[in-house]
Every structure is written in structure tokens, then in C-alpha cells.
Design a protein around this motif. Structure first.
Motif, short mmCIF file in Angstrom:
data_model
loop_
_atom_site.label_atom_id
_atom_site.label_comp_id
_atom_site.label_asym_id
_atom_site.label_seq_id
_atom_site.Cartn_x
_atom_site.Cartn_y
_atom_site.Cartn_z
N PHE A 205 117.45 -34.10 54.39
CA PHE A 205 116.64 -34.81 54.16
C PHE A 205 116.46 -35.46 52.72
O PHE A 205 116.59 -36.50 52.33
N VAL A 206 116.23 -34.48 51.83
CA VAL A 206 116.18 -34.49 50.27
C VAL A 206 117.28 -35.10 49.90
O VAL A 206 117.11 -36.24 49.20
N GLY A 208 119.54 -36.35 51.42
CA GLY A 208 119.92 -37.88 51.88
C GLY A 208 119.24 -38.93 51.18
O GLY A 208 119.78 -40.09 50.90
N VAL A 209 118.01 -38.76 50.88
CA VAL A 209 117.04 -39.65 50.26
C VAL A 209 117.57 -39.75 48.58
O VAL A 209 117.60 -40.82 48.15
N LYS A 212 121.85 -41.01 48.93
CA LYS A 212 121.87 -42.33 49.77
C LYS A 212 123.23 -42.49 50.12
O LYS A 212 123.84 -43.53 50.79
N LEU B 186 119.29 -35.40 57.67
CA LEU B 186 120.09 -36.53 56.91
C LEU B 186 120.07 -37.70 58.03
O LEU B 186 119.79 -38.89 57.34
N ALA B 189 116.82 -39.25 56.76
CA ALA B 189 117.05 -39.99 55.55
C ALA B 189 117.53 -41.33 55.57
O ALA B 189 117.19 -42.33 54.98
N MET B 192 115.46 -43.85 57.27
CA MET B 192 114.37 -44.32 56.42
C MET B 192 114.82 -45.35 55.18
O MET B 192 114.26 -46.21 54.97
N ASN B 193 116.16 -45.18 55.04
CA ASN B 193 116.74 -45.87 53.93
C ASN B 193 116.97 -47.45 54.44
O ASN B 193 117.04 -48.35 53.76
N GLY B 204 109.66 -45.91 54.28
CA GLY B 204 109.96 -44.60 54.20
C GLY B 204 108.83 -43.78 54.74
O GLY B 204 108.91 -42.93 55.46
N LEU B 208 108.54 -41.33 57.85
CA LEU B 208 108.29 -39.82 57.89
C LEU B 208 106.81 -39.62 58.65
O LEU B 208 106.79 -38.69 59.32
#
Lengths: 232, 245
Positions: A205-206, A208-209, A212, B186, B189, B192-193, B204, B208
Motif C-alpha cells: 500500500f505504502v 503504491g501510494v 503511483k 496495491l 493504493a 485511493m489514487n 485517500g 482508507l
């Protein structure tokens, strides 16, 4: 203007795509182009059908949603409008239809729970053949419901109807639909041993953020996994 | 080991799985209704006349399931292979392998489609806008061939799956779990984007928070359908009021 035969054939194509194409998903890259070709053929204007199909595909690519099945009917509506009234009107119509199609799709998803319950009842009562009956019936019914916006585009001036829907409703639908993937992720998190694997969840997750970029993250995760495997 | 299933039985399972994949798609169990229906020809032949056994197996497979349309065939082939072995632990093993593979297969399938879209998408669209349909014809042809290849892989997965030992299943499932969770992280993420681009920072946080709330509620055994309807209604209201989106 469209003839009854053309309306019938396009509606039939939309219905068949909703009933079969959405399930088989054989064409996942460029389905908008497929719709453009078929609808162009039915309306006797293949070049304009291809222009509309290609334009819609580009828009979907831009939104990173080129193979989203819930948007296929909106794409078909846009293509029909684009062929009949011109590309600009087609794109406007497509954008307006997206919210409506997403809402209908969400509602069929909620109704799907009821069909699943019927299926579970059939299993409980050992009437296994009923499972298939429920699935097939609901699949056809859902196909009809999903095709409705396409038929509306062809038989009436939907843009004036859609314009009457307050902007807040559109915004609400957009927010609700955007949050649904988060619900799916949370439900899937329960499937395995989260405590044991939380580091992978948070790590990906981290990454991916931060990056991007899906390719970078997949490579990093694969390297870490390979390292872990190698250590074993 | 006796092989109870013929190619015809397997083809029936494959067609059911492909023709009605999203038929009763719902937010509670996703595509599991179709998965159960796809197993019917195989299970009813392998466990003929044992309705109680079959019903119990169906109930296990009715648990949450979703995977990529093409690669899901491989999972189905493996599950049928396990069940065809008539091992007492077949359903437990098959269910384990199904859970550990569904995220992985989704990731691989989604990545494959994305890769082709990235590499060819713009060229493909521009060619069509200019009236040239040849490239689309080739891309569509390749996809049809791929679909057939995955039918073949379904058969291969069935044939190989019969010989997979329990020990290997558990080791594989354990090794796949990090990937499953990494793909979920992933995806979170990415969602979120892109989900609410109008207000990226707030979106975001909202995504979450939604994930955390839904996870906690599902751990407390609140029905998924209630959670989905609740989130849908709240999001609609917040969106309508302009607080989100």
C-alpha cells in the motif's frame, strides 16, 4: 432518425452483450471499438461507428477503465448518439449516461445478494437444479434492466430527462460508486491470516501510494518475495 | 486413482463458469454463486447420490470468491481436480488453494490486460478513428485465441491438479498469501489514487477509513449486504450534500 428495425437490433446487441459478453469477457482490450463497429454496421455508418468507438476507447483509457463492464451500455449509448447526431453530442451523452449505468449496476449488485440467498435455499433443500434456474433467470432479467438506458437513448431525448436529475444526485452516485472497491478490498482482507501478512498489505500500500506506478511496485514486491523465498 | 470425470463433464463446468460468471454478482459473496454452479456437473458425478455431502461442499464454495475472467478457469480446474480425488480433505484443500490463488490470478490477468492496453491502446484507438480496423482485428483475434488457451489451461490444471499432494497445497497456499495481501494493498493504493480525483487528499483518507470500517464490521459478523447498502446510502448523502466528491 432510427428505424424500428435498427432500434430493435441495437437493443438486441446490448442485451446479448449484457447477458453473454459481460460474463465471458473474451474481448477485454478495445471492447468500445467492437461496439462501435457493430452499431456502425447496424446504422449503416461503420466509419462514424469506428470514430465513436475509438474516441470512447481513448476516454476509457484515460480514465484507466477501458474494460469496465458496467460502462459498456453507456459507451453504446454514446456511440448511437454520436452516429446519429455527431461526435460531440455522442460524447456528452456518454458522460451523462455513465452515472445512470453505474447506479443501475450497483442496484443489480445489491439485488444479486437476494438471488444468492435463493441459491443457498435451494442448496439447503437439496434442490440443486434450481440453482441454475435462478442464475439463468436473473442473468436474463439483469440483461434487460442494464439495456434499458440504451433503449431510452434511442427512443427519446434522454439528455433532457438526464438534465432534470439534480447535480447532487450525480455527485452522490459518483462518490458511492467510487467507494465500492474499498468495500470489496476490506471484505477480501478477511479471507486469509491478516495478522501474519499485514506487513505485505501495508508495504504494498505504502509503495503504491509513493510510486503511483503499478509496474514499479509489482517489481519491488516480487523482489522482496524472491528474497524471502531465497532465504528459506 | 479413479478418474470419474470425462472431457464432456469438464467442458460443462467450463461453459457454466464462463457463460454465467457475473450472473449473480453481489457485494456479499462476489462471484461465488457462479463458482458453485460451475462445480455442479463435476460434484454430482463424483459424489453421485450423496446429496448431504454435495450440499456441504457447495456451502463451503459459496464463500466469497472473485478472480480474473480468463485465469479463473485455472482455479476452477484445480478445485475440480481436488474434488475428483475424493480425498476426505479435498474441499478444505481446494478452498485453501482457491483463496490463495484468486488474488494472484486477478493481479496477473489485470496486469496482462493493462500491459496490452498501455502498449497498444492509443495506437489502436487512433487507427480506428482513422478508419483502419486491421489492428483491432488482430488484437481481437489474439484475445479469442487467449480465451481458448485458458480453456486448455483449465484442462491442464485439472489433469495436473489430481497429482498435487496435501503438503504441496499447504506450502503453496502459505507462500501465496503474502502476494494476496500485497495485491490487496496495491489495489487499495490504486483505488485511493483514482477513485475520487476531485478531492485527492480527502478521497485517500475516506477510502482508507472506509476499508477500516468495513473490515471491522465484517469481523463483527455484520452481513456484507447491510454494510454495502449502509456505505452506499451514506456516500450518496455525503456526495449529495457536497461534503465528498
Amino acid at each position: 432518425m432510427l428505424t424500428s428495425m435498427q432500434i430493435g437490433l441495437i437493443a438486441l446487441y446490448g442485451f446479448l452483450y449484457s447477458v453473454i459478453g459481460r460474463n465471458t469477457k473474451i474481448i477485454q482490450v478495445g471492447s468500445s471499438i467492437l461496439h462501435g463497429s457493430v452499431i456502425g454496421l447496424i446504422l449503416g455508418n461503420v466509419p462514424q461507428g469506428l470514430v465513436m468507438g475509438g474516441t470512447m476507447y481513448l476516454m476509457m483509457l484515460h480514465l484507466e477503465q477501458d474494460n469496465r463492464e458496467d460502462l459498456s451500455i453507456a459507451v453504446m449509448g454514446a456511440i448511437v448518439s454520436g452516429i446519429v447526431y455527431g461526435t460531440d453530442k455522442g460524447v456528452v451523452m456518454g458522460t451523462a449516461l455513465v452515472a445512470l449505468c453505474m447506479l443501475i449496476n450497483q442496484l443489480t449488485g445489491i439485488a444479486g445478494s437476494l438471488v444468492h440467498k435463493l441459491q443457498m435455499n435451494a442448496i439447503e433443500n437439496k434442490q440443486f437444479n434450481k440453482m441454475g434456474n435462478y442464475l439463468i433467470t436473473w442473468n436474463c432479467l439483469k440483461g434487460l434492466i442494464l439495456t434499458l438506458p440504451l433503449v431510452l437513448v434511442m427512443v427519446s431525448d434522454v439528455s433532457s430527462v438526464l438534465a432534470m436529475i439534480p447535480e447532487g444526485i450525480y455527485r452522490g452516485i459518483h462518490v458511492a460508486v467510487s467507494l465500492m472497491p474499498a468495500v470489496g478490498i476490506a471484505l477480501l482482507m478477511k479471507q486469509g491470516d491478516l495478522k501474519k501478512n499485514v506487513i505485505w498489505l501495508v508495504g504494498a500500500f505504502v509503495l503504491g501510494v509513493l510510486f503511483k506506478e503499478i509496474g514499479v511496485v509489482v517489481t519491488l514486491v516480487a523482489l522482496l518475495l524472491a528474497f524471502k523465498g531465497g532465504k528459506k | 486413482m479413479a478418474n470419474y470425470l470425462t472431457k464432456k463433464d469438464l467442458r460443462k463446468c467450463f461453459l457454466r463458469h464462463n457463460l454465467l460468471r457475473n450472473a449473480d454478482y453481489n457485494y456479499e459473496t462476489l462471484q461465488s454463486g457462479n463458482f458453485v454452479y460451475s462445480l455442479q456437473p463435476a460434484l454430482e458425478k463424483v459424489y453421485e447420490g450423496q446429496d448431504d455431502v454435495i450440499a456441504n461442499k457447495y456451502k463451503v464454495y459459496a464463500d466469497l470468491y472473485e478472480s480474473h475472467p480468463w485465469l479463473s478457469n485455472i482455479i476452477l480446474g484445480l478445485v475440480i481436480a481436488f474434488e475428483a480425488g475424493r480425498n476426505p480433505n479435498a474441499t478444505e484443500d481446494a478452498s485453501k488453494i482457491r483463496t490463495s490463488l484468486m488474488g494472484l490470478m486477478s493481479g496477473i490477468g489485470g496486469g496482462l490486460v493493462k500491459l496490452v492496453s498501455l502498449a497498444l491502446g492509443v495506437t489502436l484507438a487512433n487507427a480506428c478513428i482513422e478508419g483502419d480496423i486491421k489492428l483491432f482485428g488482430i488484437v481481437a483475434g489474439i484475445q479469442v485465441v487467449l480465451w481458448l488457451v485458458f480453456y486448455k489451461l483449465f484442462i491442464v490444471a485439472y489433469e495436473k491438479g489430481i497429482f498435487i499432494s496435501r503438503k504441496k497445497v499447504h506450502a503453496f497456499a502459505e507462500n501465496c498469501m503474502p502476494l494476496f495481501y500485497a495485491s490487496l494493498g496495491l489495489t487499495a493504493a490504486l483505488v485511493m489514487n483514482v477513485s475520487l480525483p476531485v478531492v485527492p487528499v480527502a478521497s485517500g483518507a475516506v477510502t482508507l477509513i472506509t476499508i477500516c470500517i468495513v473490515y471491522m464490521l465484517s469481523c463483527k459478523n455484520v452481513k456484507s449486504s447491510y454494510i454495502v447498502i449502509g456505505i452506499f446510502v451514506i456516500a450518496m448523502i455525503l456526495g449529495y450534500l457536497g461534503l465528498l466528491g
